[in-house]
Write a protein that holds these residues in place. Structure first.
Motif, mmCIF file in Angstrom:
data_model
loop_
_atom_site.group_PDB
_atom_site.id
_atom_site.type_symbol
_atom_site.label_atom_id
_atom_site.label_comp_id
_atom_site.label_asym_id
_atom_site.label_seq_id
_atom_site.Cartn_x
_atom_site.Cartn_y
_atom_site.Cartn_z
ATOM 1 N N ALA A 52 0.829 -1.210 0.000
ATOM 2 C CA ALA A 52 0.000 0.000 0.000
ATOM 3 C C ALA A 52 0.863 1.260 0.000
ATOM 4 O O ALA A 52 1.889 1.331 0.677
ATOM 5 N N GLY A 53 0.435 2.250 -0.772
ATOM 6 C CA GLY A 53 1.134 3.524 -0.852
ATOM 7 C C GLY A 53 0.228 4.659 -0.421
ATOM 8 O O GLY A 53 -0.987 4.505 -0.318
ATOM 9 N N ALA A 54 0.847 5.831 -0.172
ATOM 10 C CA ALA A 54 0.093 7.011 0.249
ATOM 11 C C ALA A 54 0.445 8.187 -0.652
ATOM 12 O O ALA A 54 1.558 8.271 -1.178
ATOM 13 N N LEU A 55 -0.513 9.099 -0.816
ATOM 14 C CA LEU A 55 -0.340 10.254 -1.694
ATOM 15 C C LEU A 55 -0.828 11.519 -1.006
ATOM 16 O O LEU A 55 -1.923 11.546 -0.444
ATOM 17 N N VAL A 56 0.000 12.567 -1.054
ATOM 18 C CA VAL A 56 -0.422 13.910 -0.647
ATOM 19 C C VAL A 56 -0.720 14.698 -1.914
ATOM 20 O O VAL A 56 0.147 14.812 -2.788
ATOM 21 N N ILE A 57 -1.923 15.234 -2.026
ATOM 22 C CA ILE A 57 -2.264 16.102 -3.150
ATOM 23 C C ILE A 57 -2.075 17.543 -2.678
ATOM 24 O O ILE A 57 -2.843 18.048 -1.857
ATOM 25 N N ALA A 58 -1.019 18.185 -3.178
ATOM 26 C CA ALA A 58 -0.613 19.510 -2.705
ATOM 27 C C ALA A 58 -1.177 20.613 -3.594
ATOM 28 O O ALA A 58 -1.545 20.382 -4.747
ATOM 29 N N GLY A 70 11.539 9.115 8.117
ATOM 30 C CA GLY A 70 12.907 8.675 7.824
ATOM 31 C C GLY A 70 13.064 8.166 6.404
ATOM 32 O O GLY A 70 14.153 7.756 5.998
ATOM 33 N N ASN A 71 11.970 8.189 5.629
ATOM 34 C CA ASN A 71 12.009 7.719 4.242
ATOM 35 C C ASN A 71 11.727 8.863 3.284
ATOM 36 O O ASN A 71 10.931 9.764 3.571
ATOM 37 N N LYS A 72 12.346 8.810 2.116
ATOM 38 C CA LYS A 72 12.163 9.842 1.104
ATOM 39 C C LYS A 72 10.843 9.629 0.376
ATOM 40 O O LYS A 72 10.452 8.502 0.089
ATOM 41 N N ALA A 73 10.141 10.737 0.076
ATOM 42 C CA ALA A 73 8.889 10.663 -0.682
ATOM 43 C C ALA A 73 9.166 10.952 -2.155
ATOM 44 O O ALA A 73 10.025 11.772 -2.483
ATOM 45 N N THR A 74 8.440 10.282 -3.031
ATOM 46 C CA THR A 74 8.518 10.578 -4.465
ATOM 47 C C THR A 74 7.808 11.900 -4.717
ATOM 48 O O THR A 74 6.659 12.086 -4.316
ATOM 49 N N LEU A 75 8.497 12.835 -5.381
ATOM 50 C CA LEU A 75 7.963 14.175 -5.599
ATOM 51 C C LEU A 75 7.616 14.361 -7.073
ATOM 52 O O LEU A 75 8.464 14.197 -7.951
ATOM 53 N N THR A 86 4.655 3.448 -8.997
ATOM 54 C CA THR A 86 3.596 2.446 -9.197
ATOM 55 C C THR A 86 4.123 1.028 -8.986
ATOM 56 O O THR A 86 3.446 0.174 -8.399
ATOM 57 N N HIS A 87 5.351 0.774 -9.455
ATOM 58 C CA HIS A 87 5.901 -0.586 -9.417
ATOM 59 C C HIS A 87 6.907 -0.787 -8.282
ATOM 60 O O HIS A 87 7.583 -1.815 -8.235
ATOM 61 N N SER A 88 6.982 0.190 -7.374
ATOM 62 C CA SER A 88 7.922 0.063 -6.257
ATOM 63 C C SER A 88 7.178 -0.316 -4.985
ATOM 64 O O SER A 88 5.966 -0.547 -4.993
ATOM 65 N N ASP A 89 7.914 -0.344 -3.882
ATOM 66 C CA ASP A 89 7.329 -0.611 -2.571
ATOM 67 C C ASP A 89 7.394 0.644 -1.700
ATOM 68 O O ASP A 89 7.174 0.582 -0.499
ATOM 69 N N ASP A 90 7.711 1.798 -2.295
ATOM 70 C CA ASP A 90 7.864 3.047 -1.544
ATOM 71 C C ASP A 90 6.541 3.432 -0.888
ATOM 72 O O ASP A 90 5.461 3.143 -1.414
ATOM 73 N N ARG A 91 6.644 4.136 0.226
ATOM 74 C CA ARG A 91 5.455 4.457 1.015
ATOM 75 C C ARG A 91 4.722 5.710 0.520
ATOM 76 O O ARG A 91 3.505 5.723 0.425
ATOM 77 N N TRP A 92 5.467 6.784 0.210
ATOM 78 C CA TRP A 92 4.830 8.086 0.012
ATOM 79 C C TRP A 92 5.129 8.716 -1.341
ATOM 80 O O TRP A 92 6.248 8.633 -1.836
ATOM 81 N N VAL A 98 -2.540 4.231 -10.240
ATOM 82 C CA VAL A 98 -1.585 3.680 -9.270
ATOM 83 C C VAL A 98 -2.414 2.857 -8.284
ATOM 84 O O VAL A 98 -2.775 3.337 -7.209
ATOM 85 N N PRO A 99 -2.760 1.613 -8.648
ATOM 86 C CA PRO A 99 -3.730 0.831 -7.867
ATOM 87 C C PRO A 99 -3.346 0.623 -6.398
ATOM 88 O O PRO A 99 -4.222 0.386 -5.570
ATOM 89 N N ARG A 100 -2.055 0.704 -6.077
ATOM 90 C CA ARG A 100 -1.663 0.425 -4.692
ATOM 91 C C ARG A 100 -1.876 1.617 -3.753
ATOM 92 O O ARG A 100 -1.696 1.492 -2.536
ATOM 93 N N LEU A 101 -2.270 2.788 -4.291
ATOM 94 C CA LEU A 101 -2.562 3.933 -3.426
ATOM 95 C C LEU A 101 -3.786 3.625 -2.566
ATOM 96 O O LEU A 101 -4.863 3.355 -3.081
ATOM 97 N N ALA A 102 -3.605 3.664 -1.245
ATOM 98 C CA ALA A 102 -4.706 3.331 -0.335
ATOM 99 C C ALA A 102 -4.923 4.388 0.743
ATOM 100 O O ALA A 102 -5.935 4.358 1.440
ATOM 101 N N VAL A 103 -3.971 5.327 0.894
ATOM 102 C CA VAL A 103 -4.077 6.390 1.904
ATOM 103 C C VAL A 103 -3.805 7.721 1.212
ATOM 104 O O VAL A 103 -2.860 7.836 0.427
#
Length: 598
Positions: free
Chosen positions: A288-294, A312-317, A333-339, A352-357
């Motif tokens: 599961a991944g998370a997205l901030v819509i800024a 402590g983890n880098k977010a994809t920007l 989309t194809h990674s295990d990154d959180r944010w 990005v089907p894994r976005l859940a938060v």
């Protein structure tokens, strides 16, 4: 021309549409097959399919395109998408079933290796005649993805009409067939209702409620956060207000922007809570991944920095609709990154089907954008997955969240409101409302209100699910907040409802152990919290205006004189800025005056 349902996709790759969510057919979902059957039976030139985000509009459209090509109804395909990223996404999806679309087409003859092209609405707007000439030469299916974008500007709509009028077939797709304006959408049929208002008419509709019942989309849990905001206006005045309390539209806008300021405490607390929620969801959905819509690029960079500090983890920007940004989305989309943190471009269509938060950290306040944004989190991959979206306690947003299952049409005419003639400020309010809508639609940001954010804090406010509210206010990090952040990420829709009811009952029981006079506001249960919605405030203002209008005829005094006298006697600001309590007091007072004169 007719065929059996079974033959509609016999020539497709067995893997298509790939990993289908629980409860769907091996090749097509029931709604996709139903829409396809209807199309094949009726053979219309124009067809509008409305399906909730995450339901699989692309699969339906490409299956239909494959059928039309296979049966020589058309010779080529043109896909029109809102963004550069989406046109490439369409080309990739088409390639998986053997339809080759050129996403880089600019001019001239199309290479023989392609079945068609993928372009953007902006690209069509620049050179409509180029596309018209192509379409006139060969029988063409035009797929208009998220067709409401053709109404974004008059020039885009006119360009689409000019370019695609000669098309053999036109398939219009949208998940949100409504707009905040009344710009007509090309190739969409509008039918007049009994009320004399013209509304868009879809040929096939598959709403969120139906998709939820079918297990095609996830149920969405909205977690709302309030808090005290303090800011300085351009005039130098310092104002303090609490998110969710009744206030003017300008004050709501400035309080909202204060909450989203990365230098305050509201955003860090909400991001920390969202990250805790993501950890809980990952127990059931490991990737599961998370997205901030800024709202803008500066805020997005600041949020990414906060996420790094918190987790402590880098977010994809993702900052713009460029090739590098599309690649970042693809990699995420194809990674295990959180944010991931993005500015607007991930709000619509991007898969990005894994976005859940999600964290809704923008001041865009149109129902269309909100629905598109939430649509990024609802795509289900297996039974029981849930989505969680964090919101500021803004009455308008809470209203949108409560209407997730309401199916809307694009309304071309605006109805006249009852009692408009009796309100002396009706015309002015209508003009102001239209101006504010246009501002929202054009930029999404209310930066016409200069101010300086000074301070903010966050308070867990409530949970909204399936149109109902649960929970009570709680401090960040408290056990009460953790009860809601810890809801399992894999639950059936009815289990979500049952669990939220149990959590609320537990907290109300805990709160009632204290006498009311000792209970902090943060500990009051939802049923005892004074909550006044934007709609209720509007109704109170209408009621006051109606009573004042009646008293005008009774007393012979002008509207303005009566409103001024009410303010003098009862205190408080003008009606448009008054609280619910102040409005009720004035209603009571004018009723008292009217009774005395009888």
């Amino acid at each position: 021309m007719s065929t059996t349902a079974a033959s509609t996709s016999h020539h497709l790759s067995p893997a298509f549409p790939g990993r289908a969510p629980w409860g769907t057919a091996s090749k097509l979902r029931a709604w996709q097959q139903g829409a396809l059957d209807k199309y094949i039976q009726e053979q219309p030139r124009d067809f509008l399919a409305v399906a909730t985000p995450g339901a699989g509009k692309t699969t339906f459209a490409l299956t239909l395109a494959s059928w039309l090509l296979h049966h020589h109804v058309v010779q080529q395909v043109t896909v029109v998408a809102p963004t550069e990223h989406l046109k490439k996404q369409w080309a990739e999806a088409a390639a998986r079933i053997g339809i080759r679309l050129d996403p880089e087409y600019s001019a001239g003859p199309l290479s023989r290796e392609y079945h068609g092209i993928a372009v953007t609405y902006a690209g069509v707007g620049v050179r409509p005649m180029l596309h018209r000439n192509r379409i006139e030469q060969r029988k063409t299916l035009v797929i208009l993805d998220e067709i409401h974008h053709a109404g974004d500007s008059r020039s885009w709509g006119e360009a689409c009409l000019e370019a695609f009028e000669p098309a053999t077939r036109r398939l219009a797709l949208t998940g949100t067939p409504f707009r905040s304006d009344t710009n007509p959408i090309p190739f969409v049929v509008y039918e007049e209702g009994n009320d004399g208002i013209r509304r868009s008419s879809a040929d096939y509709t598959y709403g969120y409620g139906n998709a939820l019942s079918d297990g095609v989309v996830r149920p969405v849990i909205f977690l709302s956060y309030s808090g005290n905001m303090r800011w300085r206006t351009k005039a130098g005045d310092e104002i303090e207000a609490r998110l969710g309390e009744p206030m003017t539209k300008d004050a709501v806008s400035q309080a909202w922007r204060t909450a989203l300021d990365p230098r305050g405490d509201w955003m860090p607390n909400v991001l920390r809570a969202a990250d805790q929620r993501l950890s809980e969801v990952r127990k059931g959905i490991p990737d599961a991944g998370a997205l901030v819509i800024a709202a803008d690029q500066d805020s997005a960079r600041a949020y990414a920095k906060l996420i790094r500090e918190i987790t402590g983890n880098k977010a994809t920007l993702v900052l713009s609709d460029e090739a590098s940004s599309s690649q970042r989305i693809e990699d995420f989309t194809h990674s295990d990154d959180r944010w991931m943190v993005a500015v607007r471009m991930v709000s619509e269509g991007v898969d990005v089907p894994r976005l859940a938060v999600g964290v809704y950290a923008t001041t865009i306040s149109t129902p269309l954008f909100f629905a598109q944004a939430v649509g990024r989190f609802v795509r289900s991959r297996r039974r029981g997955e849930t989505a969680s979206v964090f919101l500021p306690t803004i009455p308008m947003l809470l209203g949108f969240a409560g209407e997730m299952e309401v199916e809307r049409d694009h309304v071309l005419d605006k109805p006249k409101k009852d009692g408009e003639e009796e309100n002396p400020y009706a015309e002015e309010e209508k003009l102001l409302e239209e101006a504010e809508k246009q501002q929202d639609e054009d930029t999404g940001e209310q930066d016409q209100l200069p101010f300086e954010a000074l301070e903010s804090d966050a308070v867990f406010d409530r949970v909204l699910y399936d149109g109902a509210e649960f929970g009570m206010q709680a401090h960040p990090g408290s056990d009460e907040e953790q009860d809601y952040l810890g809801i399992p990420g894999l639950l059936e829709p009815d289990q979500v409802q049952m669990l939220l009811q149990k959590r609320q009952a537990k907290q109300i029981a805990h709160s009632r152990k204290k006498p009311d006079e000792e209970a902090d506001l943060l500990e009051l249960p939802a049923e005892r919290r004074p909550v006044v919605t934007h709609k209720e405030l509007l109704e109170l203002r209408k009621q006051l205006n109606t009573l004042v209008g009646a008293y005008v005829h009774q007393s012979g005094k002008p509207h303005g004189v009566i409103h001024t006298e009410l303010r003098r006697v009862c205190g408080g600001p003008p009606s448009a800025e008054a609280t619910a309590g102040q409005l009720r007091e004035r209603i009571k007072k004018v009723q008292e005056w009217a009774t005395r004169m009888r």
